[in-house]
Design an enzyme around this catalytic site. Structure first.
Site, PDB file in Angstrom:
ATOM      1  N   SER A   1      15.541  94.702-101.931  1.00  0.00           N
ATOM      2  CA  SER A   1      14.500  93.705-101.728  1.00  0.00           C
ATOM      3  C   SER A   1      14.997  92.315-102.127  1.00  0.00           C
ATOM      4  O   SER A   1      16.055  92.155-102.758  1.00  0.00           O
ATOM      5  CB  SER A   1      13.252  94.075-102.528  1.00  0.00           C
ATOM      6  OG  SER A   1      12.155  93.288-102.114  1.00  0.00           O
TER       7      SER A   1
ATOM      8  N   LYS B   1      21.580  90.820-105.165  1.00  0.00           N
ATOM      9  CA  LYS B   1      22.691  91.324-104.339  1.00  0.00           C
ATOM     10  C   LYS B   1      23.863  90.345-104.321  1.00  0.00           C
ATOM     11  O   LYS B   1      25.012  90.726-104.560  1.00  0.00           O
ATOM     12  CB  LYS B   1      22.174  91.581-102.914  1.00  0.00           C
ATOM     13  CG  LYS B   1      21.084  92.645-102.857  1.00  0.00           C
ATOM     14  CD  LYS B   1      20.498  92.787-101.460  1.00  0.00           C
ATOM     15  CE  LYS B   1      19.674  91.588-101.042  1.00  0.00           C
ATOM     16  NZ  LYS B   1      18.494  91.366-101.903  1.00  0.00           N
TER      17      LYS B   1
ATOM     18  N   ASP C   1      27.206  91.342 -97.705  1.00  0.00           N
ATOM     19  CA  ASP C   1      26.025  90.986 -98.491  1.00  0.00           C
ATOM     20  C   ASP C   1      24.864  90.789 -97.526  1.00  0.00           C
ATOM     21  O   ASP C   1      24.867  89.854 -96.721  1.00  0.00           O
ATOM     22  CB  ASP C   1      26.302  89.708 -99.287  1.00  0.00           C
ATOM     23  CG  ASP C   1      25.098  89.306-100.133  1.00  0.00           C
ATOM     24  OD1 ASP C   1      24.349  90.201-100.553  1.00  0.00           O
ATOM     25  OD2 ASP C   1      24.921  88.091-100.372  1.00  0.00           O
TER      26      ASP C   1
ATOM     27  N   LYS D   1      -7.160  85.739 -55.575  1.00  0.00           N
ATOM     28  CA  LYS D   1      -6.102  86.640 -55.106  1.00  0.00           C
ATOM     29  C   LYS D   1      -6.627  87.631 -54.078  1.00  0.00           C
ATOM     30  O   LYS D   1      -6.066  87.787 -52.985  1.00  0.00           O
ATOM     31  CB  LYS D   1      -5.508  87.440 -56.286  1.00  0.00           C
ATOM     32  CG  LYS D   1      -4.878  86.633 -57.379  1.00  0.00           C
ATOM     33  CD  LYS D   1      -4.283  87.510 -58.443  1.00  0.00           C
ATOM     34  CE  LYS D   1      -5.296  88.426 -59.107  1.00  0.00           C
ATOM     35  NZ  LYS D   1      -6.406  87.729 -59.759  1.00  0.00           N
TER      36      LYS D   1
ATOM     37  N   SER E   1      -1.543  90.929 -63.180  1.00  0.00           N
ATOM     38  CA  SER E   1      -0.156  91.144 -63.644  1.00  0.00           C
ATOM     39  C   SER E   1       0.317  89.962 -64.486  1.00  0.00           C
ATOM     40  O   SER E   1       1.174  89.190 -64.051  1.00  0.00           O
ATOM     41  CB  SER E   1       0.790  91.399 -62.468  1.00  0.00           C
ATOM     42  OG  SER E   1       0.610  90.496 -61.417  1.00  0.00           O
TER      43      SER E   1
END
Length: 604
Positions: A9, A14, A87, A450, A518
């Site tokens: 975390s 680290k 890392d 349409k 669509s």
């Protein structure tokens, strides 16, 4: 050589751990130490003292925020071993970077803040470690100095992690209490923790035995490049992923299945009598067989499988959710093919490992899915071969990497289904109708006109003795698609089904008119990809939202504005206009009859 990662975390230490390793092993030059001391005063988080994290956090944004964003790779060595360490960032939004680092690692150093214990990101990273085949974990319980160097706290965290590792199938876990900042148990044993008598971090890294042999699957080499410097030489270049090869060995090119024998093993330093896993070579064959970049050369006696449908684990890496049925590019090694997630079998709770039902995936979620490819590919399950069992998914519109995955097994039905030959083809059906089959795809907002325009176009075509069929969005939802709602997932499936039906109608020689909102470009592009060149014509009925709302005889916009209709296009669900439609109809400027005439003119 040992390749390992640090993960866990955010703010678990680290980068500090790696910086401490580099510093205490005396691998930094004087000018690097001077730069580190100066940077620590300017950017550090240790009140002017040396901030070891700055050795690997090199991006300006990383130094400003005191976090790791990108994967930082460092090489170092001792008298006993050479190392490459990655890392990895701890923030959830950079999980994709962590997965990248883990994909080539042999061991994972998972850091846990002794004050906080196991967090969600710790569990997520551990799951990814397991998914990507890493079976050795060093759990570094860090910041023990801030937890009073308490043995019970260390043992509590270690016990909890071992239980998690057992769930994930990680067999080899070593737990070490450390303080990366103070150097406790990094190179030398800490006097502050006399109760710990195990190996230090460096001792463990130097001594851990990694079994890279894995399952003996035989010779495999993905072809990265076909070398053809002149007409007298044709070789297949690549890195051998498993097994070994000698001149005379029988091989098979996949997916074609053609066989030949190795003639030469060519390298820059001359021909070899034998080559094995990890070596980059160019192979020439005794026969002129067709193989190209993305194919795989395999031992003829034990070839790998070939399929186009798979069960796969998937880590979703994009801010936009995964929708089954949407087309992507799949890249596996040097091979790129079209791909679709056909079904999410379940997603996985990284905290409990519970399997949960899901219709889509959000950022950083992991799932077990069914995957369909548009062509056969050679593969191995990821457990047997990282090179032939790992892949990424790429968005076809943005070219962004949206997922990383591992193949589990082929769905056997793929090998049992073949195209059946028929004597009457599309050309014959079109000839008898004296017309060129087409798909006219009308797209636009609800209320744009349409269906009105498509209906007028069909009437004019019928008057000219053309054979047509009109697929209307509302009408289809009374039958074929009556089981679908209006979520993003259902919209994708709605268009997929209609596109396949339209393809069959064009194959029957018809002029098919499709009138659907669509809303997503990806699905319209998927529909286009089903047809031959020139068969698919996109007709964008371009009507401003306010005009469409005024024409709303069904009252749908009003209901959507009132919150009574969810996921309504243009209100709380987006519409993505076409970028290069064959024709754009501006309904505010001309009548429906005039616009229908433009479409007829397009057909010629």
């Amino acid at each position: 050589m040992l390749r390992f990662i640090t993960c866990g975390s955010v703010d678990d230490g680290k980068s500090t751990l790696i910086g401490r390793l580099l510093h205490d092993t005396k691998l930094l030059l004087d000018d690097q130490i001077a730069t580190l001391e100066a940077d620590s005063k300017r950017h550090g988080t240790q009140h002017g003292e040396i901030d070891f994290a700055l050795l690997v956090d090199g991006l300006a944004a990383e130094r400003e925020q005191g976090i790791t964003i990108d994967v930082a790779y460092r090489f170092f060595d001792t008298d006993k071993r050479k190392f490459i360490v990655a890392d990895c960032p701890g923030h959830e939004q950079y999980t994709r970077n962590m997965a990248t680092g883990a994909s080539t690692a042999d061991l994972a150093v998972v850091l846990v803040d002794a004050r906080k214990g196991l967090l969600t990101q710790t569990r997520r990273h551990s799951y990814i470690v397991s998914l990507l085949g890493i079976r050795h974990v060093l759990l570094a319980v860090n910041k023990m100095d801030l937890a009073g160097y308490a043995q019970p706290r260390f043992e509590e965290i270690a016990e909890g992690y071992r239980a998690l590792a057992a769930q994930l199938g990680i067999d080899n876990v070593t737990c070490i209490p450390v303080s990366a900042l103070q150097g406790d148990n990094i190179l030398a044993h800490s006097t502050a923790m006399p109760w710990y008598a195990g190996a230090t971090v460096l001792e463990h890294l130097e001594g851990v035995e990694i079994d890279r042999a894995g399952k003996d699957i035989g010779f495999r080499m993905p072809v990265q490049w076909v070398s053809r410097p002149d007409q007298n030489f044709r070789g297949f270049a690549g890195t051998i992923s498993s097994g070994s090869i000698t001149p005379g060995s029988q091989v098979m090119a996949l997916p074609s299945g053609r066989r030949s024998a190795i003639a030469r093993i060519v390298t820059a330093d001359g021909d070899l009598a034998e080559a094995s896993a990890g070596q980059a070579v160019t192979l020439t064959l005794a026969d002129e067989i067709d193989a190209s970049r993305g194919d795989t050369l395999a031992a003829a006696s034990t070839p790998c499988e070939v399929s186009d449908q798979f069960a796969a684990h998937l880590l979703w890496l994009d801010d936009q959710r995964l929708l089954p049925g949407r087309p992507y590019w799949l890249k596996m090694g040097s091979r790129t093919v079209g791909a679709t997630i056909t079904e999410i079998k379940h997603k996985i709770d990284v905290n409990t490992q519970e399997e949960l039902a899901a219709k889509h995936l959000e950022l950083n979620e992991v799932a077990f899915c069914n995957l369909y490819l548009d062509q056969l590919v050679p593969f191995e399950s990821y457990d047997h071969s990282r090179e032939l069992g790992a892949f990424i998914l790429i968005d076809r519109q943005s070219n962004a990497t949206v997922a990383a995955g591992t193949l589990s097994f082929a769905l056997r039905r793929a090998g049992n289904i073949h195209w059946q030959h028929v004597d009457v083809d599309k050309g014959a059906r079109a000839l008898i109708k004296a017309q060129k089959p087409r798909c006219l795809w009308f797209t636009g907002l609800s209320g744009s006109g349409k269906s009105t325009i498509a209906n007028l176009v069909e009437k004019q075509l019928l008057s000219r003795a053309r054979h047509t069929y009109l697929l209307d969005g509302d009408n289809v939802r009374h039958g074929l698609n009556k089981d679908l709602g209006f979520t993003d997932e259902d919209r994708v499936e709605n268009i997929r089904r209609v596109a396949e039906v339209a393809k069959l109608m064009v194959d029957a020689g018809l002029i098919v008119l499709v009138s659907f909102i669509s809303p997503f470009r990806a699905e319209r592009q998927m529909a286009r990809s089903l047809f031959d060149e020139g068969e698919f014509l996109e007709v964008f009925v371009d009507t401003p939202l306010e005009v469409a709302e005024r024409r709303d005889v069904k009252g749908l916009y009003a209901k959507a504005r009132a919150g009574q209709l969810r996921n309504f296009t243009g209100i709380d669900s987006p519409y993505e206009p076409p970028l290069s439609a064959e024709v754009v109809l501006q309904t505010a400027d001309e009548s429906a009859e005039q616009l229908a005439g433009h479409v007829i003119d397009l057909l010629g």
